[in-house]
Design an enzyme around this catalytic site. Sequence first.
Site, mmCIF file in Angstrom:
data_model
loop_
_atom_site.group_PDB
_atom_site.id
_atom_site.type_symbol
_atom_site.label_atom_id
_atom_site.label_comp_id
_atom_site.label_asym_id
_atom_site.label_seq_id
_atom_site.Cartn_x
_atom_site.Cartn_y
_atom_site.Cartn_z
ATOM 1 N N GLN A 124 0.836 -1.202 0.000
ATOM 2 C CA GLN A 124 0.000 0.000 0.000
ATOM 3 C C GLN A 124 0.869 1.250 0.000
ATOM 4 O O GLN A 124 1.798 1.355 0.802
ATOM 5 C CB GLN A 124 -0.896 -0.004 1.243
ATOM 6 C CG GLN A 124 -1.686 1.272 1.443
ATOM 7 C CD GLN A 124 -2.542 1.226 2.700
ATOM 8 O OE1 GLN A 124 -3.638 0.683 2.700
ATOM 9 N NE2 GLN A 124 -2.038 1.793 3.778
ATOM 10 N N GLY A 125 0.587 2.193 -0.889
ATOM 11 C CA GLY A 125 1.313 3.465 -0.909
ATOM 12 C C GLY A 125 0.381 4.610 -0.573
ATOM 13 O O GLY A 125 -0.095 5.321 -1.460
ATOM 14 N N SER A 127 0.570 6.545 3.078
ATOM 15 C CA SER A 127 1.248 7.534 3.923
ATOM 16 C C SER A 127 2.485 8.092 3.240
ATOM 17 O O SER A 127 3.112 7.437 2.404
ATOM 18 C CB SER A 127 1.678 6.888 5.242
ATOM 19 O OG SER A 127 0.567 6.421 5.947
ATOM 20 N N SER A 159 4.359 -1.827 4.003
ATOM 21 C CA SER A 159 4.670 -3.220 4.337
ATOM 22 C C SER A 159 4.904 -4.007 3.050
ATOM 23 O O SER A 159 4.291 -3.700 2.032
ATOM 24 C CB SER A 159 3.511 -3.863 5.091
ATOM 25 O OG SER A 159 3.150 -3.090 6.189
ATOM 26 N N GLU A 242 -10.402 -2.069 7.630
ATOM 27 C CA GLU A 242 -9.157 -2.330 8.328
ATOM 28 C C GLU A 242 -9.366 -2.320 9.847
ATOM 29 O O GLU A 242 -8.638 -2.943 10.579
ATOM 30 C CB GLU A 242 -8.164 -1.231 7.940
ATOM 31 C CG GLU A 242 -6.722 -1.639 8.031
ATOM 32 C CD GLU A 242 -5.794 -0.500 7.591
ATOM 33 O OE1 GLU A 242 -4.608 -0.634 7.841
ATOM 34 O OE2 GLU A 242 -6.270 0.499 7.031
ATOM 35 N N GLU A 368 -5.287 8.809 18.631
ATOM 36 C CA GLU A 368 -5.766 10.194 18.715
ATOM 37 C C GLU A 368 -6.848 10.430 17.661
ATOM 38 O O GLU A 368 -7.882 11.053 17.930
ATOM 39 C CB GLU A 368 -4.603 11.181 18.511
ATOM 40 C CG GLU A 368 -3.659 11.261 19.706
ATOM 41 C CD GLU A 368 -2.803 10.002 19.899
ATOM 42 O OE1 GLU A 368 -2.583 9.271 18.906
ATOM 43 O OE2 GLU A 368 -2.384 9.736 21.027
#
Lengths: 388, 371
Positions: A124-125, A127, A159, A242, A368
């Site tokens: 996954q790209g 962040s 990952s 997720e 948060e």
Amino acid sequence: MDLKFSAAEEAYRLRCREWIAANAHHAAAVAKAADPVQAARDWQRRLWEAGYVGLAWPKAYGGQDATLTQQVIVSEEMARAKLPPLINTIGLSILGPTLVLHGTEAQRRRFLPRILSGEELWCQGFSEPGAGSDLASLTTRAVLEGDDFVVTGQKLWTSLGPIADWCFLLVRTDPSAPKREGISYLLCRMDTPGISVRPLRNAGGGVHFSEVFFDSVRIPREHLVGELHGGWKIARSTLDHERSGLSGVISLEGSLERLWRQAAAGGEIADAVARQQAAQYWIELEGLRYLGFRALSDQLAGRQPGASASVGKLFAAKLRQKIARAALDNAGPYACLTKKSPHVVGKGRLVAGYFDSLGYSIGGGTSEIMHNVIAERVLGLPRSSGEA
Amino acid sequence: MDFELGEELVALRDIARDLLAQRWKAESARRALDAPPSRMPGELWAELAEMGWFGAGCSEAGGGSGLGVIAAALLAEEAGRALLPGAMTSTLAGAVALDRNGGAALKAELLPQIIAGSLPVTLAVEEPNGTWGPDSVEVAAQAGAGGLKLSGRKIFVADGSSAGLFLVAARVGDDVRLLPVEAGAGGVEVVPMQRIDAQDIVELRLDGVQVGVERMLPDAGAAHDAYAVWTVLVAADLLGSAGAALAMTTAYAKERVQFGRPIGSFQAVSHRLADVQVNVEIGRSLLYAACLALDERRGDAGALVAAAKAFIGETAVDAAEAAVQLHGGIGYTWELDVHLHLRRARANAVTAGDAGWHRETVARHMAHCYA
């Protein structure tokens, strides 16, 4: 109100359990294989061929069209048997559902079966160094040149970066639009010229993540998912996938049982503080388990779990951290020796578990942000910033 | 599988919430603080009986709804939310205890009266020995010519001055059994204990009270089962308190403006409320699990009841403390309802066992599971 499975569901569970028992030696071989990646792919393919991967997915694309209850049964049995995790888990949990909802027919036929079989591994790209919790501020650019997007930028926390065959990524296609309206969702082969991957060592010393650099990488337009500039909504629609799930409960059960045994002598914990603490974790774990059953019942009845998944994620991350920290505390100074020390306890697994636990309140949405989601979407409080 | 409330239960809860909001105002709970104990008017009690609520947790054979312990728990939760006097919850607990553990003759005699509202009932278990529950009962029934004879003190008996019947836990031989004692029986004296929320908590003094052996609840586990049912209903009452404190504070945080913004937009405020919401949801999950385990008489029922009470008790106190703090100065006044929930939560958190005592029950269950 009941928690009973039907006779057919119990029979399904029994068949699953029997299959796992009959194939346990294949599962065990994964950890010892000379080529662990290939062994993990082979294991996923074996599970898929037996009908235990892609349970929720349509049959037309290699799935099972199974019921939600069957999915729960399989994930429970796999966790209970401590089977190795599926290597293509990111493709299975995030990209697959995205393509089922938003992909073209050609994309579904092209990609979904290969995600299931493990033939193509996905990373996954999303962040970036400057876009973590505020993901929509991402700056990796994609410019349309003829029939190709040309992509330049950097992705982080990826990952499987070094071994993945494909990457699904969010890119900025319209820098002049408001930040959520200028993002597109692309699929990219990892061997495309211009891509470089640098493994990233985490705080615990392990290598799970990598940085992925894109330098004028050409991606054919047919690998756009959904509308041009419409990627943000697509990404958001599968973020909740997720966050939900009962699977974490079973791994926490194992952690708690180890904590008890570590502190117990003759089956009982004598120390009053440690005993009360362990009991509190059991209470919280049961709360999490039955919260999961309530979420599942909502899904079975066609009600969206939505933001309630954030409740479970937040609570589970905290509980995992408390158990991991208690295990360190109980082992005293021995817990803080490296696994090379002749005095180490538990082969250094306590420290590894502790570092591992700290990642749970960061990855997949920080605690948060989960607090914000609960405050805003569940309690209806005003937003803490101009956006959420 | 369905682990959410079915339509009938949702309807019962919604009706209870609406009706109690109309018929019982927080103002009455506040006034009771200066003129204790807090009691509901006779017409409200009659209306609750009319609705069939006192049989909510009983089986259909027992004249109840057949919806399970959860139905009684939902009513207890609404009682907590509405700051209703505790008598309904005590009577629910007594009715369910009798329905689950009574002999045929006793049930036929008592349950119709209880469900009709003419016989308020409560459990008398605790004694002045510093702990909780049937295992620590010391009051022993002496066998004699006229049956069993009870002498001793029971404390923290809920709703004792309005109860018509006490289910008294006492040692009979090696076991702790439940004995029905009428409020008007000879040798019974009720002394108010004056709780901080004006609930009708009393000391029950028994001096040679006669009970026929045939009236003893036949099941040797009846006292423990009744105590578990009562515990789960107190937990439900606490969950209602927590929900009310959270709702009140959330509403206030949306409208109260400081520094030019609603205070609910500040994360120091909103995150504390989010934590309360998380705990309320986890607590609700534990409450439903405990009720279901009691209905199914599962082996882990005791541990789940303990889990629910321990967790929800702490959640309710946290919720009420958060309510006081986040309301600021106004939250510290007599006129606001916040302290009424704090009083009730604080007192109920240590009723039917405190969190530490229940965690010990859980620890024993863990030792058993991991053996």
